[in-house]
Design a protein around this motif. Structure first.
Motif, short mmCIF file in Angstrom:
data_model
loop_
_atom_site.label_atom_id
_atom_site.label_comp_id
_atom_site.label_asym_id
_atom_site.label_seq_id
_atom_site.Cartn_x
_atom_site.Cartn_y
_atom_site.Cartn_z
N ALA A 33 0.83 -1.20 0.00
CA ALA A 33 0.00 0.00 0.00
C ALA A 33 0.86 1.25 0.00
O ALA A 33 0.61 2.20 -0.75
CB ALA A 33 -0.95 -0.01 1.20
N GLU A 37 0.82 3.90 -3.12
CA GLU A 37 -0.16 4.92 -2.75
C GLU A 37 0.04 6.24 -3.48
O GLU A 37 -0.93 6.91 -3.86
CB GLU A 37 -0.14 5.15 -1.23
CG GLU A 37 -1.16 6.15 -0.71
CD GLU A 37 -2.60 5.75 -0.98
OE1 GLU A 37 -3.48 6.62 -0.78
OE2 GLU A 37 -2.86 4.61 -1.39
N SER A 41 -3.38 6.28 -4.94
CA SER A 41 -4.16 7.10 -4.01
C SER A 41 -5.49 6.43 -3.67
O SER A 41 -6.57 6.99 -3.85
CB SER A 41 -4.41 8.50 -4.58
OG SER A 41 -5.02 9.34 -3.62
N THR A 122 -10.79 3.93 2.72
CA THR A 122 -10.53 4.17 1.30
C THR A 122 -11.31 5.38 0.78
O THR A 122 -12.39 5.70 1.24
CB THR A 122 -10.88 2.94 0.47
OG1 THR A 122 -12.23 2.54 0.75
CG2 THR A 122 -9.94 1.79 0.80
N THR A 136 -8.59 9.03 -6.62
CA THR A 136 -8.03 7.70 -6.86
C THR A 136 -7.80 7.45 -8.34
O THR A 136 -8.61 7.83 -9.18
CB THR A 136 -8.97 6.63 -6.28
OG1 THR A 136 -9.14 6.87 -4.88
CG2 THR A 136 -8.40 5.24 -6.47
N ALA A 156 -7.65 -0.36 -3.96
CA ALA A 156 -6.84 -0.96 -2.90
C ALA A 156 -6.73 -2.46 -3.09
O ALA A 156 -5.64 -3.05 -2.98
CB ALA A 156 -7.44 -0.63 -1.53
N GLY A 161 -3.08 -3.32 -1.91
CA GLY A 161 -3.06 -2.57 -0.67
C GLY A 161 -4.06 -3.04 0.36
O GLY A 161 -4.10 -2.53 1.49
#
Length: 355
Positions: A33, A37, A41, A122, A136, A156, A161
């Motif tokens: 993650a 990220e 994101s 999230t 995202t 994710a 993640g």
């Protein structure tokens, strides 16, 4: 293969066999993650310290012979509309920028009871009112959207993640990002998963469901979070069942409806081919295909908007009146229109089909 790449089912089996520890799995997922990220994101809030504490508790319980089930020690993320005790729940909005709940939502409490390891919250479109997730990016092509409004949950899971995630769906907000990110998204039967502690978009239409990497994983998460809740009068009293039974093996006796109208009217050829191929696979496993006609299908979208828009406006009316400047312009115009119980075509054209 790194642990973060495992499906929930495979990770669960490895943990039960003492081939993988919850700490090892959680560390791998958290590292992944953190690594992606900046590009993806997916998370509004990552909680690595709390996750590692939860993983350590899960590891100790399993070592002591107390194994709670398939989700024990599994890293999971939840959409930022579900209350999490001690962790900010902002629903992607400045309106709730400093909101820290005192108690967990029903679905988060169920995940914890099953032994899952919460890794973070999230991203979502503001108050889940959109078909994208602005913050995202799609993990497979970061110049493309991840869908929404549960885009952070889908991204994710797809990027590693989180091993599983929870989303919310009012008119596509689990299914759209799952489709765009190559994950499995399930909008369960209304009332199957309690919504207590979830910030609503439309209390008549909101659903809670899993986003995972496989159908088997989705069944495992649904088994853990489904159930009657006295705090949610819409929840159903249904028998506990193993929803993984028969997955991928023998579907004899299962009847599956295949719509003949509307859903294949305006569709990309490769998407239609993929859907029809999946239907043929189900038939090959023994399922009986039943052709169905969806009544009034062309009116569903208008009916949804006629319910969702005024309900969303009613929920936000006090805050919108006091602090309109805290809302994003796309959501604000929809809420203001909903306050009049009328959505002009010009607003719909500017805002898109928010779900």
């Amino acid at each position: 293969m790194h642990p973060y790449q495992l499906t929930l089912a495979d990770a669960s089996r490895a943990i039960a066999a003492k081939e993988l520890s919850p700490i090892e799995l959680t560390e791998s997922v958290l590292a992944r993650a953190a690594h992606v990220e900046e590009d993806v994101s997916a998370f509004a809030t990552l909680t690595p310290e709390a996750a590692l504490r939860a993983a350590a508790r899960a590891q100790a319980e399993i070592a002591a012979g107390s194994h709670r089930g398939p989700l024990h020690g599994i890293p999971a993320a939840v959409k930022d509309i579900f209350d999490t005790a001690g962790t900010r729940t902002a629903a992607g909005s400045r309106v709730h920028a400093n909101r820290i709940p005192d108690a967990d939502s029903a679905v988060v409490a169920a995940l914890k009871e099953a032994g899952a390891v919460p890794v973070g919250k999230t991203h979502t479109h503001e108050f889940a009112y959109g078909t994208i997730t602005p913050a995202t990016h799609n993990p497979w092509a970061t110049d493309r959207v991840a869908g929404g409004s549960s885009g952070g949950s889908a991204a994710a899971v797809a990027s590693g993640g989180a091993t599983a995630a929870i989303g919310g769906d009012t008119g596509g907000s689990i299914r759209i990002p799952a489709a765009l990110c190559g994950a499995v998204g399930l909008k369960p039967t209304h009332g199957l998963v309690p919504r207590h502690g979830a910030i609503p978009l439309s209390w008549t239409l909101d659903h809670v469901g899993p986003i995972t990497r496989t159908v088997e994983d989705a069944a495992l998460v649904l088994d853990a979070v489904a159930g009657h809740d006295l705090r949610d009068p819409t929840t159903l009293r249904v028998p506990v069942e193993d929803r993984t039974r028969g997955i991928g093996t023998n579907l004899t006796g299962l009847r599956i409806g295949v719509p003949g109208n509307y859903f294949f009217d305006r569709i990309e050829p490769d998407v239609e081919q993929a859907v029809r191929s999946a239907v043929e696979t189900l038939a090959g496993l023994g399922a009986e295909l039943v052709g169905v006609e969806i009544p009034l299908a062309e009116s569903v979208h208008a009916a949804q908007w006629g319910i969702m828009v005024p309900e969303a406006a009613a929920y936000h009316q006090d805050t919108l009146w006091r602090s309109p400047e805290y809302y994003g312009p796309d959501v604000r115009v929809l809420l203001e229109a909903g306050g009049n119980s009328y959505l002009p075509p010009s607003i719909c054209a500017r805002s898109g089909c928010a779900l």
